[in-house]
Design a protein around this motif. Structure first.
Motif, PDB file in Angstrom:
ATOM      1  N   PHE A   1     -22.629 -13.259  19.461  1.00 54.10           N
ATOM      2  CA  PHE A   1     -21.580 -12.674  20.295  1.00 54.10           C
ATOM      3  C   PHE A   1     -21.239 -13.487  21.533  1.00 54.10           C
ATOM      4  O   PHE A   1     -20.208 -13.247  22.155  1.00 54.10           O
ATOM      5  CB  PHE A   1     -21.948 -11.245  20.710  1.00 54.10           C
ATOM      6  CG  PHE A   1     -21.833 -10.269  19.589  1.00 54.10           C
ATOM      7  CD1 PHE A   1     -20.599  -9.875  19.101  1.00 54.10           C
ATOM      8  CD2 PHE A   1     -22.964  -9.751  18.992  1.00 54.10           C
ATOM      9  CE1 PHE A   1     -20.491  -8.987  18.057  1.00 54.10           C
ATOM     10  CE2 PHE A   1     -22.868  -8.852  17.943  1.00 54.10           C
ATOM     11  CZ  PHE A   1     -21.633  -8.471  17.475  1.00 54.10           C
ATOM     12  N   MET A   2     -22.084 -14.456  21.915  1.00 57.67           N
ATOM     13  CA  MET A   2     -21.802 -15.224  23.130  1.00 57.67           C
ATOM     14  C   MET A   2     -21.757 -16.724  22.895  1.00 57.67           C
ATOM     15  O   MET A   2     -20.802 -17.387  23.296  1.00 57.67           O
ATOM     16  CB  MET A   2     -22.832 -14.888  24.208  1.00 57.67           C
ATOM     17  CG  MET A   2     -22.799 -13.433  24.638  1.00 57.67           C
ATOM     18  SD  MET A   2     -24.037 -13.081  25.857  1.00 57.67           S
ATOM     19  CE  MET A   2     -23.167 -13.577  27.323  1.00 57.67           C
ATOM     20  N   ILE A   3     -22.756 -17.279  22.257  1.00 55.08           N
ATOM     21  CA  ILE A   3     -22.856 -18.732  22.136  1.00 55.08           C
ATOM     22  C   ILE A   3     -21.923 -19.276  21.062  1.00 55.08           C
ATOM     23  O   ILE A   3     -21.180 -20.233  21.306  1.00 55.08           O
ATOM     24  CB  ILE A   3     -24.317 -19.140  21.870  1.00 55.08           C
ATOM     25  CG1 ILE A   3     -25.184 -18.729  23.057  1.00 55.08           C
ATOM     26  CG2 ILE A   3     -24.426 -20.635  21.619  1.00 55.08           C
ATOM     27  CD1 ILE A   3     -26.668 -18.877  22.834  1.00 55.08           C
ATOM     28  N   ALA A   4     -21.907 -18.697  19.873  1.00 52.17           N
ATOM     29  CA  ALA A   4     -21.077 -19.199  18.772  1.00 52.17           C
ATOM     30  C   ALA A   4     -19.578 -19.146  19.096  1.00 52.17           C
ATOM     31  O   ALA A   4     -18.869 -20.136  18.864  1.00 52.17           O
ATOM     32  CB  ALA A   4     -21.379 -18.441  17.488  1.00 52.17           C
ATOM     33  N   PRO A   5     -19.033 -18.044  19.662  1.00 54.35           N
ATOM     34  CA  PRO A   5     -17.604 -18.053  20.005  1.00 54.35           C
ATOM     35  C   PRO A   5     -17.253 -19.094  21.076  1.00 54.35           C
ATOM     36  O   PRO A   5     -16.177 -19.691  21.031  1.00 54.35           O
ATOM     37  CB  PRO A   5     -17.349 -16.639  20.530  1.00 54.35           C
ATOM     38  CG  PRO A   5     -18.411 -15.813  19.941  1.00 54.35           C
ATOM     39  CD  PRO A   5     -19.600 -16.709  19.824  1.00 54.35           C
ATOM     40  N   GLN A   6     -18.168 -19.322  22.026  1.00 54.39           N
ATOM     41  CA  GLN A   6     -17.906 -20.321  23.069  1.00 54.39           C
ATOM     42  C   GLN A   6     -17.868 -21.723  22.468  1.00 54.39           C
ATOM     43  O   GLN A   6     -17.045 -22.554  22.857  1.00 54.39           O
ATOM     44  CB  GLN A   6     -18.981 -20.227  24.152  1.00 54.39           C
ATOM     45  CG  GLN A   6     -18.734 -21.136  25.318  1.00 54.39           C
ATOM     46  CD  GLN A   6     -17.489 -20.769  26.097  1.00 54.39           C
ATOM     47  OE1 GLN A   6     -17.065 -19.625  26.104  1.00 54.39           O
ATOM     48  NE2 GLN A   6     -16.905 -21.746  26.739  1.00 54.39           N
ATOM     49  N   MET A   7     -18.750 -22.002  21.515  1.00 55.87           N
ATOM     50  CA  MET A   7     -18.740 -23.314  20.863  1.00 55.87           C
ATOM     51  C   MET A   7     -17.465 -23.498  20.040  1.00 55.87           C
ATOM     52  O   MET A   7     -16.877 -24.586  20.017  1.00 55.87           O
ATOM     53  CB  MET A   7     -19.973 -23.478  19.985  1.00 55.87           C
ATOM     54  CG  MET A   7     -21.252 -23.638  20.776  1.00 55.87           C
ATOM     55  SD  MET A   7     -22.811 -23.713  19.869  1.00 55.87           S
ATOM     56  CE  MET A   7     -22.424 -24.044  18.206  1.00 55.87           C
ATOM     57  N   LYS A   8     -17.007 -22.439  19.373  1.00 59.56           N
ATOM     58  CA  LYS A   8     -15.776 -22.503  18.586  1.00 59.56           C
ATOM     59  C   LYS A   8     -14.573 -22.767  19.482  1.00 59.56           C
ATOM     60  O   LYS A   8     -13.704 -23.575  19.161  1.00 59.56           O
ATOM     61  CB  LYS A   8     -15.599 -21.185  17.828  1.00 59.56           C
ATOM     62  CG  LYS A   8     -14.444 -21.154  16.889  1.00 59.56           C
ATOM     63  CD  LYS A   8     -14.394 -19.826  16.139  1.00 59.56           C
ATOM     64  CE  LYS A   8     -13.220 -19.754  15.212  1.00 59.56           C
ATOM     65  NZ  LYS A   8     -13.149 -18.446  14.528  1.00 59.56           N
ATOM     66  N   ARG A   9     -14.527 -22.108  20.631  1.00 55.69           N
ATOM     67  CA  ARG A   9     -13.437 -22.300  21.586  1.00 55.69           C
ATOM     68  C   ARG A   9     -13.433 -23.723  22.150  1.00 55.69           C
ATOM     69  O   ARG A   9     -12.382 -24.350  22.282  1.00 55.69           O
ATOM     70  CB  ARG A   9     -13.571 -21.288  22.714  1.00 55.69           C
ATOM     71  CG  ARG A   9     -12.535 -21.414  23.787  1.00 55.69           C
ATOM     72  CD  ARG A   9     -12.844 -20.405  24.896  1.00 55.69           C
ATOM     73  NE  ARG A   9     -12.091 -20.669  26.080  1.00 55.69           N
ATOM     74  CZ  ARG A   9     -10.969 -20.046  26.378  1.00 55.69           C
ATOM     75  NH1 ARG A   9     -10.499 -19.126  25.596  1.00 55.69           N
ATOM     76  NH2 ARG A   9     -10.334 -20.350  27.486  1.00 55.69           N
TER      77      ARG A   9
END
Length: 98
Positions: A20-28
């Motif tokens: 919920f926090m790390i994976a979406p930030q890496m995708k962005r």
């Protein structure tokens, strides 16, 4: 079995934080990097500070671009260009019928 069940809540908490926090930030971050690499001359952009302009020159050596505004030309890093605001600026608007 009791040892694993003691660590299960901690493992679940790390999984939730990652998904919920790390994976979406890496995708962005990956999308922003692709956006900056695909800039070309003539693109209308908005910087993160709110400056509107058109890309006049691109420099791959120092990863910068020159933005032409109504008052002159300014040099910015490509990372200073906002992906969300520039995409919204270039999105075609739909005319409303009365």
């Amino acid at each position: 079995m009791e040892g694993i069940s003691g660590f299960l809540p901690i493992i679940a908490m790390f999984a939730v934080v990652y998904f919920f926090m790390i994976a979406p930030q890496m995708k962005r971050a990956k999308k922003e990097k692709v956006f900056a690499a695909e800039l070309k001359r003539g693109d209308r952009v908005i910087t993160k500070s709110g400056l509107h302009g058109k890309v006049a020159e691109l420099n791959d050596k120092d990863n910068s671009c020159v933005i032409e505004t109504m008052s002159g030309k300014l040099k910015f890093d490509r990372s200073a260009i906002s992906m969300e605001m520039s995409s919204a600026l270039n999105k075609p608007t739909v005319a409303l019928k009365k």
